[in-house]
Design a protein around this motif. Structure first.
Motif, PDB file in Angstrom:
ATOM      1  N   ALA A 111      10.247   4.225  -3.597  1.00 33.29           N
ATOM      2  CA  ALA A 111       9.028   5.018  -3.457  1.00 33.29           C
ATOM      3  C   ALA A 111       7.846   4.149  -3.044  1.00 33.29           C
ATOM      4  O   ALA A 111       6.975   4.581  -2.281  1.00 33.29           O
ATOM      5  N   ILE A 112       7.802   2.910  -3.550  1.00 31.66           N
ATOM      6  CA  ILE A 112       6.745   1.982  -3.150  1.00 31.66           C
ATOM      7  C   ILE A 112       6.822   1.735  -1.645  1.00 31.66           C
ATOM      8  O   ILE A 112       5.805   1.687  -0.940  1.00 31.66           O
ATOM      9  N   GLY A 113       8.035   1.580  -1.138  1.00 34.23           N
ATOM     10  CA  GLY A 113       8.213   1.405   0.304  1.00 34.23           C
ATOM     11  C   GLY A 113       7.733   2.609   1.078  1.00 34.23           C
ATOM     12  O   GLY A 113       7.133   2.477   2.160  1.00 34.23           O
ATOM     13  N   VAL A 114       7.961   3.798   0.546  1.00 30.29           N
ATOM     14  CA  VAL A 114       7.487   5.030   1.181  1.00 30.29           C
ATOM     15  C   VAL A 114       5.971   5.063   1.224  1.00 30.29           C
ATOM     16  O   VAL A 114       5.360   5.326   2.266  1.00 30.29           O
ATOM     17  N   VAL A 115       5.346   4.772   0.071  1.00 30.27           N
ATOM     18  CA  VAL A 115       3.881   4.791  -0.013  1.00 30.27           C
ATOM     19  C   VAL A 115       3.270   3.763   0.936  1.00 30.27           C
ATOM     20  O   VAL A 115       2.293   4.051   1.646  1.00 30.27           O
ATOM     21  N   ASN A 116       3.823   2.560   0.968  1.00 29.26           N
ATOM     22  CA  ASN A 116       3.295   1.507   1.842  1.00 29.26           C
ATOM     23  C   ASN A 116       3.333   1.922   3.306  1.00 29.26           C
ATOM     24  O   ASN A 116       2.377   1.707   4.066  1.00 29.26           O
ATOM     25  N   THR A 117       4.454   2.519   3.716  1.00 31.45           N
ATOM     26  CA  THR A 117       4.600   2.939   5.111  1.00 31.45           C
ATOM     27  C   THR A 117       3.629   4.058   5.453  1.00 31.45           C
ATOM     28  O   THR A 117       3.003   4.047   6.525  1.00 31.45           O
ATOM     29  N   LEU A 118       3.491   5.017   4.551  1.00 33.33           N
ATOM     30  CA  LEU A 118       2.553   6.112   4.790  1.00 33.33           C
ATOM     31  C   LEU A 118       1.121   5.587   4.903  1.00 33.33           C
ATOM     32  O   LEU A 118       0.353   6.029   5.762  1.00 33.33           O
ATOM     33  N   THR A 119       0.773   4.639   4.032  1.00 31.22           N
ATOM     34  CA  THR A 119      -0.570   4.058   4.065  1.00 31.22           C
ATOM     35  C   THR A 119      -0.828   3.346   5.390  1.00 31.22           C
ATOM     36  O   THR A 119      -1.908   3.471   5.989  1.00 31.22           O
ATOM     37  N   GLU A 120       0.160   2.593   5.855  1.00 33.82           N
ATOM     38  CA  GLU A 120       0.032   1.889   7.135  1.00 33.82           C
ATOM     39  C   GLU A 120      -0.168   2.865   8.295  1.00 33.82           C
ATOM     40  O   GLU A 120      -0.807   2.531   9.300  1.00 33.82           O
ATOM     41  N   MET A 121       0.353   4.060   8.155  1.00 37.02           N
ATOM     42  CA  MET A 121       0.245   5.069   9.209  1.00 37.02           C
ATOM     43  C   MET A 121      -1.008   5.932   9.058  1.00 37.02           C
ATOM     44  O   MET A 121      -1.202   6.899   9.789  1.00 37.02           O
ATOM     45  N   GLY A 122      -1.836   5.590   8.067  1.00 36.41           N
ATOM     46  CA  GLY A 122      -3.080   6.326   7.869  1.00 36.41           C
ATOM     47  C   GLY A 122      -2.909   7.640   7.141  1.00 36.41           C
ATOM     48  O   GLY A 122      -3.786   8.505   7.189  1.00 36.41           O
ATOM     49  N   MET A 123      -1.793   7.796   6.457  1.00 34.05           N
ATOM     50  CA  MET A 123      -1.541   9.025   5.716  1.00 34.05           C
ATOM     51  C   MET A 123      -1.789   8.804   4.235  1.00 34.05           C
ATOM     52  O   MET A 123      -1.619   7.687   3.714  1.00 34.05           O
TER      53      MET A 123
ATOM     54  N   LEU B 174       7.129  -0.572 -14.152  1.00 34.01           N
ATOM     55  CA  LEU B 174       5.712  -0.936 -14.051  1.00 34.01           C
ATOM     56  C   LEU B 174       5.160  -0.664 -12.650  1.00 34.01           C
ATOM     57  O   LEU B 174       3.992  -0.287 -12.490  1.00 34.01           O
ATOM     58  N   PHE B 175       5.999  -0.838 -11.616  1.00 27.86           N
ATOM     59  CA  PHE B 175       5.563  -0.587 -10.243  1.00 27.86           C
ATOM     60  C   PHE B 175       4.974   0.817 -10.094  1.00 27.86           C
ATOM     61  O   PHE B 175       4.033   1.027  -9.337  1.00 27.86           O
ATOM     62  N   ALA B 176       5.566   1.775 -10.789  1.00 28.21           N
ATOM     63  CA  ALA B 176       5.130   3.169 -10.649  1.00 28.21           C
ATOM     64  C   ALA B 176       3.683   3.332 -11.094  1.00 28.21           C
ATOM     65  O   ALA B 176       2.887   4.020 -10.441  1.00 28.21           O
ATOM     66  N   GLU B 177       3.331   2.683 -12.190  1.00 27.07           N
ATOM     67  CA  GLU B 177       1.967   2.791 -12.714  1.00 27.07           C
ATOM     68  C   GLU B 177       0.979   1.999 -11.874  1.00 27.07           C
ATOM     69  O   GLU B 177      -0.190   2.394 -11.720  1.00 27.07           O
ATOM     70  N   LEU B 178       1.428   0.868 -11.305  1.00 28.20           N
ATOM     71  CA  LEU B 178       0.536   0.008 -10.538  1.00 28.20           C
ATOM     72  C   LEU B 178       0.391   0.438  -9.077  1.00 28.20           C
ATOM     73  O   LEU B 178      -0.468  -0.064  -8.363  1.00 28.20           O
ATOM     74  N   SER B 179       1.265   1.341  -8.649  1.00 29.79           N
ATOM     75  CA  SER B 179       1.207   1.817  -7.264  1.00 29.79           C
ATOM     76  C   SER B 179      -0.145   2.481  -6.994  1.00 29.79           C
ATOM     77  O   SER B 179      -0.814   2.972  -7.903  1.00 29.79           O
TER      78      SER B 179
ATOM     79  N   PRO C 103      -1.380   5.518  -4.712  1.00 31.16           N
ATOM     80  CA  PRO C 103      -1.742   6.005  -6.051  1.00 31.16           C
ATOM     81  C   PRO C 103      -0.602   5.796  -7.045  1.00 31.16           C
ATOM     82  O   PRO C 103       0.551   5.613  -6.631  1.00 31.16           O
ATOM     83  N   PRO C 104      -0.912   5.837  -8.344  1.00 32.48           N
ATOM     84  CA  PRO C 104       0.150   5.750  -9.346  1.00 32.48           C
ATOM     85  C   PRO C 104       1.166   6.884  -9.158  1.00 32.48           C
ATOM     86  O   PRO C 104       0.790   8.021  -8.873  1.00 32.48           O
ATOM     87  N   LEU C 105       2.443   6.551  -9.318  1.00 30.54           N
ATOM     88  CA  LEU C 105       3.504   7.507  -9.019  1.00 30.54           C
ATOM     89  C   LEU C 105       3.875   8.388 -10.212  1.00 30.54           C
ATOM     90  O   LEU C 105       4.054   7.896 -11.333  1.00 30.54           O
ATOM     91  N   THR C 106       3.994   9.672  -9.956  1.00 31.79           N
ATOM     92  CA  THR C 106       4.659  10.548 -10.908  1.00 31.79           C
ATOM     93  C   THR C 106       6.135  10.166 -10.894  1.00 31.79           C
ATOM     94  O   THR C 106       6.762  10.096  -9.839  1.00 31.79           O
ATOM     95  N   SER C 107       6.697   9.878 -12.063  1.00 32.62           N
ATOM     96  CA  SER C 107       8.046   9.308 -12.101  1.00 32.62           C
ATOM     97  C   SER C 107       8.817   9.829 -13.310  1.00 32.62           C
ATOM     98  O   SER C 107       8.231  10.124 -14.359  1.00 32.62           O
ATOM     99  N   VAL C 108      10.121   9.936 -13.158  1.00 36.00           N
ATOM    100  CA  VAL C 108      10.995  10.338 -14.253  1.00 36.00           C
ATOM    101  C   VAL C 108      11.385   9.090 -15.039  1.00 36.00           C
ATOM    102  O   VAL C 108      12.055   8.204 -14.503  1.00 36.00           O
ATOM    103  N   ASP C 109      10.942   9.012 -16.276  1.00 34.25           N
ATOM    104  CA  ASP C 109      11.257   7.873 -17.129  1.00 34.25           C
ATOM    105  C   ASP C 109      12.659   8.072 -17.691  1.00 34.25           C
ATOM    106  O   ASP C 109      12.911   9.008 -18.454  1.00 34.25           O
TER     107      ASP C 109
END
Length: 346
Positions: A256-268, A283-288, A290-296
């Motif tokens: 998901a971090i990879g998804v967010v990074n790519t979207l950000t690079e594309m201006g989305m 921890l990545f989910a909280e620090l992302s 935006p912070p990610l909604t995630s299934v613990d």
């Protein structure tokens, strides 16, 4: 002169056999007595010779851990370091050590397991994954060697002790969450299809869409490695579609971090353009951002219970096989929004 069990017994005012039982963490010894003996051991600086004890008991007091063939996944994905902490704590409580086995190929891993078993290097094995048609499981069952699986075995489920989440239900609930936000174009980014966890989560995703009478779009389903690069490749493929999804169920936080990074690079913007819900709640989910909604999925408990269940089998060979389900919970953050705000742009 070296401190002996007799010295500890004298200071703690117990029999030497009681000291031995405390070292073995025998449940028949009261906590009060255990504490008194351990205080005496600490005071005298006594450390039990576990190697000698193992030789006497014909036991190594070592648990073998079998990791996936991709070393990149192990070293980069925090799932494995967290589950390893749980395994370590569960083993330490019973004074077992851990021995890790992995390799660059499945053949190397298989050979490593054979060497551990036939060489008498470990008392039992924990598999940190479950995949379809796993030759290692077949080998261990044939040898009747004690083992536990983290994940649901693809076959002989009732005959193999395993610790798992209800991945089908968890994925269905994640997809339901997006549907309740008004999303109908929902993509699924999962791991490789030879992993049982991927199959289970994919089934939950499909069932949720079916119940909501949302047509399944095969182009919305992508399978990659549980790595940041896997998420990057998956979202690029989805964004190339004429009608891309407005929301995503991603089977791993690192992906998901990879998804967010790519979207950000594309201006989305997440969640304005794409809503994302992922799994593991590391921890990545909280620090992302935006912070990610995630299934613990309570990764630590997966490891802890796996070690505990295996050691129970080692200490009580007649212990029946069991399935231990670790509960999950959805942790809401800010990576999801109602579909009316979604403005997907390619």
């Amino acid at each position: 002169m070296a401190v002996t069990i007799k010295d500890v017994a004298k200071l703690a005012n117990v029999a030497p056999s009681t000291v031995s039982r405390v070292i073995a963490n025998n449940p028949r010894i009261s906590d009060k007595t255990k504490n008194r003996v351990r205080e005496a051991m600490n005071h005298l600086g006594y450390h039990p010779n576990l190697i000698a004890r193992s030789l006497a008991n014909q036991s190594t007091r070592v648990i073998g851990l079998v990791l996936p063939s991709s070393t990149d996944i192990y070293f980069q994905n925090p799932f494995f370091s967290t589950v390893l902490r749980g395994l370590s704590e569960g083993a330490h409580e019973k004074q077992y050590a851990l021995q890790i086995n992995t390799g660059k190929t499945e053949e190397e891993i298989y050979e490593g397991v054979v060497h551990m078993v036939q060489g008498g290097r470990v008392d039992g094995i924990v598999l940190l994954y479950s995949k379809i048609e796993d030759g290692i499981i077949a080998y261990l069952r044939e040898r009747k060697f004690p083992f536990t699986v983290i994940g649901k075995p693809s076959d002989h489920v009732e005959e193999i002790t395993h610790v798992d989440n209800d991945n089908y239900r968890a994925s269905k609930e994640a997809t339901d969450y997006l549907i309740k936000l008004g999303h109908k174009k929902i993509g699924f980014i999962g791991g490789k299809l030879n992993l049982v966890v991927t199959v289970e989560r994919l089934l939950g995703y499909k069932e949720s869409l079916q119940e909501a009478q949302i047509g399944l779009n095969d182009a919305y389903i992508i399978h990659e490695e549980f790595l940041r690069e896997g998420g990057q490749e998956a979202i690029k493929e989805l964004l190339s579609l004429i009608d891309p999804p407005t929301a995503l169920v991603v089977a791993d936080d690192l992906m998901a971090i990879g998804v967010v990074n790519t979207l950000t690079e594309m201006g989305m913007i997440v969640p304005d353009h794409v809503s994302i819900i992922s799994f593991n709640n590391v921890l990545f989910a909280e620090l992302s951002r935006p912070p990610l909604t995630s299934v613990d999925i309570n990764i630590f408990d997966l490891g802890y219970q796996a070690a505990k269940s295996l050691i129970t089998k080692l200490e009580n060979p007649c212990e029946p096989e069991k399935r231990i389900i670790i509960p999950h919970q959805l942790v809401e953050r800010v990576s999801c929004s109602p579909q009316t705000r979604a403005k997907m742009q390619v």
